[in-house]
Design an enzyme around this catalytic site. Structure first.
Site, mmCIF file in Angstrom:
data_model
loop_
_atom_site.group_PDB
_atom_site.id
_atom_site.type_symbol
_atom_site.label_atom_id
_atom_site.label_comp_id
_atom_site.label_asym_id
_atom_site.label_seq_id
_atom_site.Cartn_x
_atom_site.Cartn_y
_atom_site.Cartn_z
ATOM 1 N N ARG A 147 1.380 0.455 -7.453
ATOM 2 C CA ARG A 147 2.475 1.095 -6.718
ATOM 3 C C ARG A 147 3.758 0.307 -6.967
ATOM 4 N NH1 ARG A 147 4.402 0.497 -0.898
ATOM 5 N NH2 ARG A 147 5.984 2.129 -0.805
ATOM 6 N N HIS A 187 12.898 2.461 -2.461
ATOM 7 C CA HIS A 187 12.321 1.458 -1.573
ATOM 8 C C HIS A 187 13.493 0.671 -0.979
ATOM 9 C CE1 HIS A 187 8.595 -1.179 -0.814
ATOM 10 N NE2 HIS A 187 9.579 -1.779 -0.187
ATOM 11 N N GLU A 246 9.082 3.476 3.924
ATOM 12 C CA GLU A 246 9.447 3.034 5.281
ATOM 13 C C GLU A 246 10.849 3.466 5.716
ATOM 14 O OE1 GLU A 246 6.675 -0.973 5.551
ATOM 15 O OE2 GLU A 246 8.834 -1.213 5.299
ATOM 16 N N ASN A 287 1.837 1.816 5.494
ATOM 17 C CA ASN A 287 2.040 0.374 5.385
ATOM 18 C C ASN A 287 1.663 -0.238 6.721
ATOM 19 O OD1 ASN A 287 3.086 0.958 2.889
ATOM 20 N ND2 ASN A 287 5.172 0.271 3.328
ATOM 21 N N TYR A 318 0.413 -3.824 8.824
ATOM 22 C CA TYR A 318 0.229 -5.264 8.853
ATOM 23 C C TYR A 318 -0.214 -5.783 10.224
ATOM 24 C CZ TYR A 318 2.908 -5.374 4.460
ATOM 25 O OH TYR A 318 3.340 -5.180 3.170
ATOM 26 N N GLU A 326 0.561 -0.427 1.696
ATOM 27 C CA GLU A 326 0.825 -1.866 1.800
ATOM 28 C C GLU A 326 -0.060 -2.454 2.882
ATOM 29 O OE1 GLU A 326 4.827 -3.245 2.412
ATOM 30 O OE2 GLU A 326 5.655 -1.819 0.951
#
Length: 549
Positions: free
Chosen positions: A110, A155, A201, A341, A343, A416
């Site tokens: 990616r 991005h 995002e 994404n 985390y 991600e």
């Protein structure tokens, strides 16, 4: 000397043993036997990057300036005063980096295309054919390694010309520019690219760019930040509206002109957080849905359902822009997948029915919630070197399941996931990069778990990143649990292949599977890279065995 050597051997053995245990636990079932992979046969295992964080070559071969080229040159915006002029020089070193991917055994990569490298002046200037040529070579070389390109159109970056000319995402004119740019990318790369993401995002982009002002174009007002321009109460919603409609414009042109012939898919990538109620009260439980509405569903609901979330409409009223009939017709083209994404996770406290102290989320334009990582003095998960990342693996399972249920199990990719840690080399970085730029850059000068810079941290400690291995293993286990429960997840991309430029933090934190010496740009494999290679091999071998049977 002997004691030091003995300690080193013991330290490395201990870390390797820990990784062995983690690896074994990943593939041994509860009954003690070998487990077939829960991931689908055509599952994408990959790594992720972005153009500004990786490429460098900031004015090479006709590239124009973008918003981050401008933003990083203003004192105080980047923690270590650095920029992405060189980054990790992926523009020139991509063949070397593809060899690193080939060693990992991944089948997808990616990356994002630099908008200003294709259209230095947006639609107000000529196409930069050197940029087209670069990405054609890049994609062809990737495919020769058997690695599928998974391409993000933007991005966080946009040509500076569009910011200067009409205010970028604050103007509806940007929709025409994005459509034009997307059309060019589909036309020249789409015969080989089968996975397109319009935005990375966008929720982070508008919150940090137009509410807190810590990302370009540095717009904010009032209690949200100290900026010279902006309106934190209104601009985030204007920018988001234009991004949503830009996504719809790109998807429409892909569906009508290219998709049938090229056979690809198109989606969008969102930053996600799993949220737990701070208490068992009904108010805190309702606040969870409000928090998701004002963060992730803010974008996904209009794209999937054609309207903003009810929670936003009830609180914001006329502050939210309105979708016209023409807009709604384009929004019906929706998306083919949702990029996730993920985390970290947080607790949420209601501030609509309750009185809260000032803090993240506690405003009308954020949904009257308070986001915190602590409950009764205990963190939701193990803290890391950065304040926003707490290790809570079950959050991966829960956020994937939430998206599955809310959006009718639209195909998902984990675009991600990773853990960061502080690194070292702060002192050597500035002089070393200046030397490298003068001698290597042909452009001239313009006036998961990351690792944080720590001058006491040895290179051996940074390479033996056991915590990152444990993080990745636990989050992939949680993802596997969601897949077993029926979530249509089709890929996982680790952030990131290399240590790189991490936005406001510059080069002070490290998320890479490979260590980068920023003075020489040499890449060195970390323990996490070896672990990920083994994980990918075991799961792809399992799928191959099943297919053969």
């Amino acid at each position: 000397m002997e004691l030091s050597m003995a300690y080193h051997v013991f330290f490395v053995f201990g870390m390797c043993f820990s990784v062995l245990v983690v690896s074994c636990n990943t593939i041994i079932s509860e009954k003690g036997g070998l487990n077939s992979s829960p991931f689908p046969r055509n599952f994408l295992f990959g790594t992720a990057s972005s153009s500004y964080q990786f490429e460098g070559a900031f004015l090479t071969d006709g590239k124009g300036l973008n918003n981050w080229d401008n933003f990083t040159r203003k004192p105080g915006n980047i923690l270590d005063g650095s920029n992405g002029d060189i980054a990790v020089d992926h523009y020139h070193r991509y063949l070397e980096d593809f060899d690193l991917m080939n060693y990992l055994g991944v089948n997808s990569y990616r990356f994002s295309i630099s908008w200003a490298r294709i259209l230095p002046k947006g639609r107000f200037g000529a196409v930069n054919w050197a940029g087209i040529d670069h990405y054609n070579k890049f994609i062809n070389a990737l495919l020769l390694k058997g690695i599928q390109p998974f391409v993000t159109l933007t991005h966080y970056d946009i040509p500076l010309e569009l910011e200067d000319r009409y205010g970028a995402w604050l103007s509806p004119k940007v929709q025409e520019d994005f459509e034009y740019y997307a059309d060019i990318c589909f036309k020249y790369f789409g015969d080989r690219v089968k996975y397109w993401a319009t935005f990375n995002e966008p929720n982070v982009l508008v919150i940090r760019g137009y509410r807190s002002g810590i990302y370009p174009p540095s717009h904010c007002s009032g209690l949200f930040g100290n900026c010279t321009h902006g309106n934190s109460e209104r601009e985030p919603f204007i920018a988001a509206h234009n991004i949503i409609l830009s996504h719809a414009a790109a998807v429409t042109i892909y569906r009508t002109k290219y998709q049938k012939e090229q056979g690809g898919s198109i989606g969008i990538v969102m930053n996600t957080m799993w949220l737990e109620p701070l208490s068992n009260s009904l108010e805190d439980k309702l606040a969870i849905e409000r928090a998701q509405a004002f963060y992730m569903n803010w974008f996904l609901d209009p794209i999937v359902f054609g309207k903003y979330p009810t929670e936003m409409l009830e609180i914001l009223g006329s502050t939210l822009p309105v979708f016209l009939k023409y807009d709604l017709a384009r929004l019906k083209n929706g998306l083919d997948f949702i990029g996730i994404n993920h985390y970290s996770s947080f607790f949420i406290k209601d501030c609509f029915f309750s009185v809260c102290k000032p803090g993240p989320g506690n405003s009308r334009t954020e949904g009257f919630i308070l986001r915190t990582a602590e409950k009764n003095g205990i963190f939701i998960g193990e803290p890391t070197d950065v304040e926003w990342l707490y290790v809570y693996p079950q959050g991966m399972n829960k956020i994937v399941t939430y998206i599955k249920e809310r959006f009718h199990n639209i195909p998902m990719y984990i675009t991600e996931n990773g853990e960061m840690k502080h690194g070292h080399q702060t002192i050597a970085l500035t002089f070393g990069r200046m030397f490298y730029q003068i001698h290597q850059c042909d452009c001239g000068l313009l006036t998961g778990l990351g690792e944080k810079d720590n001058s006491n941290s040895s290179i051996d400690v940074q390479l033996n990143d056991v915590k990152r291995v444990k993080y990745m293993s636990s989050y992939l286990d949680a993802l596997a649990a969601a897949v077993r429960k029926g979530a249509d997840v089709r890929g996982y991309f680790a952030w990131s292949l290399l240590d790189n430029f991490e936005w406001n933090d510059g080069y002070t934190i490290r998320f890479g599977l490979h260590h980068v010496d920023y003075a020489t740009l040499n890449r060195t494999r970390k323990l996490s890279a070896t672990w990920y290679k083994q994980f990918v091999a075991k799961h792809t071998a399992s799928k191959s065995s099943i297919a053969s049977a």
